[in-house]
Enzyme design. Structure first.
Site, PDB file in Angstrom:
ATOM      1  CG  ASP A  23      -1.710  -1.279   1.373  1.00 30.80           C
ATOM      2  OD1 ASP A  23      -2.140  -1.839   0.349  1.00 30.80           O
ATOM      3  OD2 ASP A  23      -1.887  -1.742   2.513  1.00 30.80           O
ATOM      4  CD  GLU A 188      -8.893  -2.565  -1.202  1.00 32.85           C
ATOM      5  OE1 GLU A 188      -9.456  -2.741  -0.107  1.00 32.85           O
ATOM      6  OE2 GLU A 188      -8.221  -3.443  -1.764  1.00 32.85           O
TER       7      GLU A 188
END
Length: 513
Positions: A23, A188
């Protein structure tokens, strides 16, 4: 040291970091680039990396020395720091992260190497994840985030909130700016930008292993947003080119760093060139002309000065602190270890096991680091003569399945064992695969990790000639993270107090590719 995509005649190769920095988000300040990543329950958390060429990175610190809740004093696999966002604003570095069980937090610093402020709870909430702030030209501030289905029963929604200009409070209940259920499921990890008057949200969709990178664009911060897929696997072997961050160089080149899920190696990092066409980014290459990019494996390097940097993996334990590559499974307690009781050694104390199973999955004082490359060898030199009966210490390849090469004491000397526990996350049983008596002298323990995650263990009493132990073990990922290589000392549940200890002279890690 962690392997990075190398330069050869002005080119680079992906992955640029064959290690689990999941991420990622990044920014540029002047000629310097700073990148952060998820750290989940591992402490210290929020790693901060630095580069000047976008290819070679150094680890300069962590923004979160401890997780801000007592529950993290014991392992909480998969919880903690999810998908942070970093921005530079008003002369300070700001990081926002979501804890799916506690809410949205913020830390900031004037120097990205720290110190960072203690985490501030910007909004107490359940299921709010993946936050990213945006300070607009008019002084207003906003924050976008996603939702964790495991906590609130739904996902695939992105929400934008007004935020106080000082970045400390969420001011409203938010506006749903995008619903991805129909064409961008599991959207997301949003990253918020403004470019040439347009608002952009870069957000991955389709799932970590098989998904794609979506970009949303609107003339208004609250939408409506138009969506395009700008990067997908296509004909390449790079599955699920996923969440990441966009950045521009001082000369205006655009680049995107994203992760690829590689099983036991976790989420490794790739660098993609970005071109802008009619207000939309095109990432990677577009061989069929459909404006959906594919990842590059080799490409001309960014037009930036060369930068010599790497992330350490070996450690001589000779200084006042352990290397920055190490993380514990829970909030650190100084009673777990010492670098001063035996100078030049890492002393790990054999704390009693948290329960009767003795599972390292539950042991807070296990210290580990990410797999540093696709293939490597780790060698540890240690002594165990100060362990007490029932205690053990050694080298571990750690994930939901783990294998540990351990030393313990017995009347005749030391006992070497290869122990394997499969399905550790669901209570699997630990089994002794092989064992051998040894003299109570320093012993070298070694693991070789080959492509495919195949691990072979060996030992040596003279530090030169190594003897194999047991059969091969296949490394497994942890909860949202890759497998790790680590060190530990542990006793039985209700073990002796004060406990014994093991001294580790060094860990030497050799990258084999």
């Amino acid at each position: 040291m962690l392997a990075a995509g190398g330069l050869a005649q002005g080119t680079y190769t992906n992955p640029i970091l064959h290690a689990d920095y999941s991420d990622p988000d990044l920014i540029r300040v002047g000629g310097d680039f700073y990148m952060i990543s998820s750290s989940f329950n591992h402490v210290p958390g929020l790693p901060v990396l630095h580069s000047r060429d976008l290819i070679h990175w150094e680890l300069i610190g962590h923004a979160l020395p401890r997780l801000p809740a007592p529950l993290y004093d014991r392992p909480q696999h998969g919880r903690g720091v999810w998908a942070p966002g970093i921005r530079y604003h008003a002369g300070e570095y700001w990081i926002y992260y979501g804890d799916p069980d506690l809410g949205l937090f913020m830390v900031k610093a004037k120097d990205p190497a720290g110190p960072w402020t203690p985490p501030l709870l910007v909004r107490e909430a359940k299921g709010w994840i993946d936050p990213c702030p945006l300070w607009d030209n008019d002084g207003r501030a906003y924050l976008v985030h996603a939702w964790a289905k495991s906590r609130v029963g739904f996902n695939s929604i992105l929400t934008v909130h007004r935020m106080s200009p000082d970045g400390t409070r969420i001011l409203d209940e938010g506006v749903t700016v995008f619903d991805g259920h129909e064409s961008h499921p599991t959207i997301e990890g949003p990253k918020f930008y403004k470019r040439e008057g347009w608002y952009y949200i870069f957000a991955p969709a389709g799932g970590v292993k098989t998904g794609w990178q979506t970009v949303l664009r609107s003339a208004s911060v609250y939408g409506p947003y138009e969506a395009r897929i700008v990067l997908a696997q296509g004909s390449t072997g790079v599955n699920g080119p996923h969440q990441g961050g966009w950045v521009e160089t001082p000369d205006g080149e655009s680049w995107f760093i994203h992760f690829q899920d590689r099983g036991a190696w976790g989420r490794i990092l790739h660098l993609q060139p970005v071109r802008w066409r009619e207000g939309w980014p095109l990432m990677g290459v577009d061989p069929d002309g459909d404006s959906i990019g594919e990842p590059v494996l080799r490409h001309p390097a960014p037009a930036l000065p060369p930068f010599a940097a790497s992330i350490p993996a070996s450690d001589e334990f000779a200084g006042p602190a352990m290397g920055l590559q190490w993380q514990w499974q829970a909030n650190i307690d100084s009673a777990w270890y010492s670098l001063t009781e035996a100078p030049g050694f890492l002393r790990l104390y054999a704390l009693p096991a948290p329960d009767s199973t003795g599972s390292l999955w539950l042991q807070p004082n296990l210290v580990a680091q990410k797999f540093p490359s696709g293939s490597f060898t780790a060698t540890v030199r240690m002594t165990c003569s100060s362990l007490k009966p029932g205690e053990r210490a050694g080298l571990v390849i750690f994930g939901t399945d783990y294998a540990c090469l351990t030393l313990g004491t017995q009347a005749e000397g030391a006992l070497l064992q290869l122990r394997i526990r499969r399905a550790a996350d669901t209570g699997g049983e630990e089994r002794v695969e092989a064992e051998a008596p040894l003299p109570s002298t320093p012993v070298s323990l070694r693991v070789e990790v080959a492509p495919g995650g195949l691990c072979t263990f060996s030992f040596s009493t003279d530090g030169e000639h190594f003897n194999p132990v047991g059969g091969p073990f296949t490394a497994a990922a942890g909860k949202w993270v890759g497998a790790k290589v680590g060190l530990f000392a542990a006793g039985a549940a209700g073990g002796l107090q004060p406990c014994g200890y093991a001294d580790f002279d060094y860990i030497h890690v050799k990258v084999n590719e």
